[in-house]
Design a protein around this motif. Structure first.
Motif, PDB file in Angstrom:
ATOM      1  N   LEU A 192       0.841  -1.205   0.000  1.00  0.00           N
ATOM      2  CA  LEU A 192       0.000   0.000   0.000  1.00  0.00           C
ATOM      3  C   LEU A 192       0.871   1.248   0.000  1.00  0.00           C
ATOM      4  O   LEU A 192       1.684   1.442   0.902  1.00  0.00           O
ATOM      5  N   PRO A 193       0.739   2.116  -1.002  1.00  0.00           N
ATOM      6  CA  PRO A 193       1.582   3.316  -1.069  1.00  0.00           C
ATOM      7  C   PRO A 193       1.338   4.255   0.109  1.00  0.00           C
ATOM      8  O   PRO A 193       0.218   4.377   0.614  1.00  0.00           O
ATOM      9  N   THR A 194       2.401   4.926   0.544  1.00  0.00           N
ATOM     10  CA  THR A 194       2.298   5.943   1.581  1.00  0.00           C
ATOM     11  C   THR A 194       3.149   7.140   1.157  1.00  0.00           C
ATOM     12  O   THR A 194       3.910   7.072   0.198  1.00  0.00           O
ATOM     13  N   THR A 195       3.033   8.220   1.905  1.00  0.00           N
ATOM     14  CA  THR A 195       3.875   9.383   1.630  1.00  0.00           C
ATOM     15  C   THR A 195       5.248   9.242   2.279  1.00  0.00           C
ATOM     16  O   THR A 195       6.122  10.077   2.063  1.00  0.00           O
ATOM     17  N   ARG A 196       5.421   8.200   3.081  1.00  0.00           N
ATOM     18  CA  ARG A 196       6.698   8.016   3.795  1.00  0.00           C
ATOM     19  C   ARG A 196       7.656   7.097   3.064  1.00  0.00           C
ATOM     20  O   ARG A 196       8.868   7.259   3.153  1.00  0.00           O
ATOM     21  N   HIS A 197       7.108   6.102   2.365  1.00  0.00           N
ATOM     22  CA  HIS A 197       7.970   5.089   1.768  1.00  0.00           C
ATOM     23  C   HIS A 197       7.593   4.790   0.321  1.00  0.00           C
ATOM     24  O   HIS A 197       6.413   4.811  -0.043  1.00  0.00           O
ATOM     25  N   PHE A 198       8.617   4.496  -0.480  1.00  0.00           N
ATOM     26  CA  PHE A 198       8.425   4.003  -1.837  1.00  0.00           C
ATOM     27  C   PHE A 198       8.364   2.476  -1.806  1.00  0.00           C
ATOM     28  O   PHE A 198       8.759   1.845  -0.819  1.00  0.00           O
ATOM     29  N   ALA A 199       7.872   1.903  -2.902  1.00  0.00           N
ATOM     30  CA  ALA A 199       7.811   0.446  -2.999  1.00  0.00           C
ATOM     31  C   ALA A 199       9.220  -0.142  -3.033  1.00  0.00           C
ATOM     32  O   ALA A 199      10.203   0.540  -3.333  1.00  0.00           O
ATOM     33  N   THR A 200       9.290  -1.435  -2.770  1.00  0.00           N
ATOM     34  CA  THR A 200      10.570  -2.108  -2.561  1.00  0.00           C
ATOM     35  C   THR A 200      11.506  -2.039  -3.756  1.00  0.00           C
ATOM     36  O   THR A 200      11.145  -2.395  -4.878  1.00  0.00           O
ATOM     37  N   SER A 201      12.715  -1.608  -3.499  1.00  0.00           N
ATOM     38  CA  SER A 201      13.800  -1.660  -4.491  1.00  0.00           C
ATOM     39  C   SER A 201      15.113  -1.346  -3.798  1.00  0.00           C
ATOM     40  O   SER A 201      15.162  -0.505  -2.893  1.00  0.00           O
ATOM     41  N   GLN A 202      16.163  -2.036  -4.212  1.00  0.00           N
ATOM     42  CA  GLN A 202      17.503  -1.827  -3.675  1.00  0.00           C
ATOM     43  C   GLN A 202      18.513  -1.929  -4.810  1.00  0.00           C
ATOM     44  O   GLN A 202      18.228  -2.497  -5.864  1.00  0.00           O
ATOM     45  N   VAL A 203      19.695  -1.393  -4.570  1.00  0.00           N
ATOM     46  CA  VAL A 203      20.793  -1.526  -5.520  1.00  0.00           C
ATOM     47  C   VAL A 203      22.061  -1.904  -4.761  1.00  0.00           C
ATOM     48  O   VAL A 203      22.398  -1.282  -3.754  1.00  0.00           O
TER      49      VAL A 203
END
Length: 304
Positions: A15-26
């Motif tokens: 569920l989108p929020t204003t605090r966090h983006f969806a999962t991704s890493q590099v």
């Protein structure tokens, strides 16, 4: 030591929020970039992290839920707009190519490069990538659909020469590489100089483990043994244990138990439910069991 960094692009859940983006890493290993999952806005976060698109050639998708792969289409399109020519390799469970190919044909019909799909079996541990400095293996997880985490293992590097000893024995330049690889040195006078006198051991191998969406599964701890850094999802607090079981997710306390059992050096928790205004409760629960725990946040860069 050579560069080995983890960049957090997104650490929220579905569920989108204003605090966090969806999962991704590099992962940045010696300036070669490897993306893990690609939720919405991954390419925007990639830009914010000041990473170079041209250095990203491999993307690893843990499972086919939208919050882990909805960003792929936009990223692939952007690469083409930038004139990319190098192949892009996407590693995922079975089904992604069938889903993504029709959209690529419609929205990205004139790609300037080739997208290569690699499917892996989510039921067993498999080596899915290898180069001169790195291996990537799958970590079978238990989620509502086929899902795997990933273990990034650095290969043992060359030994470090002792410059003063090299100079003392007047070792020719053309012998240096052999000595770094562990060979002894034979002087022109026939004296054998042991390698241990000329070098120091190579840097210790470093490992990063990424455990995406999964129900609590102690069986994975053997594969995670002694990792330098473990990312484990911690979607819920322990008060929501029933909900975690229902949705095949983990609590922060359970993530910490995995880290403790695996004897990991450091734990980072993420994939937070939108119900939490902040992650202090989750951090507190995890730290009680595994003190060396930190909370994922967008823009965080951790040196491994």
């Amino acid at each position: 030591m050579e560069k080995f960094e983890l960049h957090i692009l997104g650490c929220g859940s579905a569920l989108p929020t204003t605090r966090h983006f969806a999962t991704s890493q590099v992962i940045n290993l010696r300036d070669k970039l490897f993306m893990i999952d690609c939720g919405e806005a991954a390419q925007l976060q990639f830009r914010k992290a000041q990473l170079k698109f041209s250095r990203l050639n491999h993307i690893f998708i843990s499972h086919l839920h939208g919050d882990h792969c909805f960003g792929l289409l936009g990223l692939i399109s952007t690469f083409s707009l930038l004139g990319r020519t190098a192949e892009l390799h996407i590693h995922s469970p079975k089904g992604l190519e069938a889903i993504l190919s029709p959209m690529l044909k419609f929205f990205c019909y004139n790609l300037s490069y080739k997208v290569v799909f690699h499917e892996f079996n989510t039921k067993k541990t498999t080596l899915i990538y290898e180069d001169r400095s790195l291996t990537v293996s799958t970590i079978p997880l238990q989620h509502r659909i086929p899902c795997c985490g990933f273990l990034f293992s650095e290969k043992l590097g060359l030994r470090h020469i002792l410059r003063d000893m090299i100079d003392f024995y007047e070792v020719p330049i053309y012998e240096i590489n052999k000595i770094k690889n562990g060979f002894d040195y034979l002087t022109p006078d026939g004296v054998l100089i042991p390698n241990s006198r000329l070098t120091m051991p190579a840097d210790p191998i470093r490992k990063y483990a990424y455990c995406s969406d999964t129900i609590f599964n102690p069986e994975i701890t053997e594969q995670l043994s002694e990792v330098n850094l473990l990312f484990h999802e911690a979607t819920f607090a322990q008060s929501e244990l029933a909900r975690a079981r229902e949705t095949f997710h983990s609590t922060a306390e359970q993530a910490a138990s995995i880290a403790k059992e695996a004897n990991a050096k450091q734990l980072i928790i993420g994939h937070f439910s939108a119900r939490y205004e902040n992650e202090e409760q989750l951090l507190s629960e995890a730290s009680t069991i595994f003190p060396n725990t930190i909370v994922a946040k967008e823009g965080l860069c951790i040196k491994i």
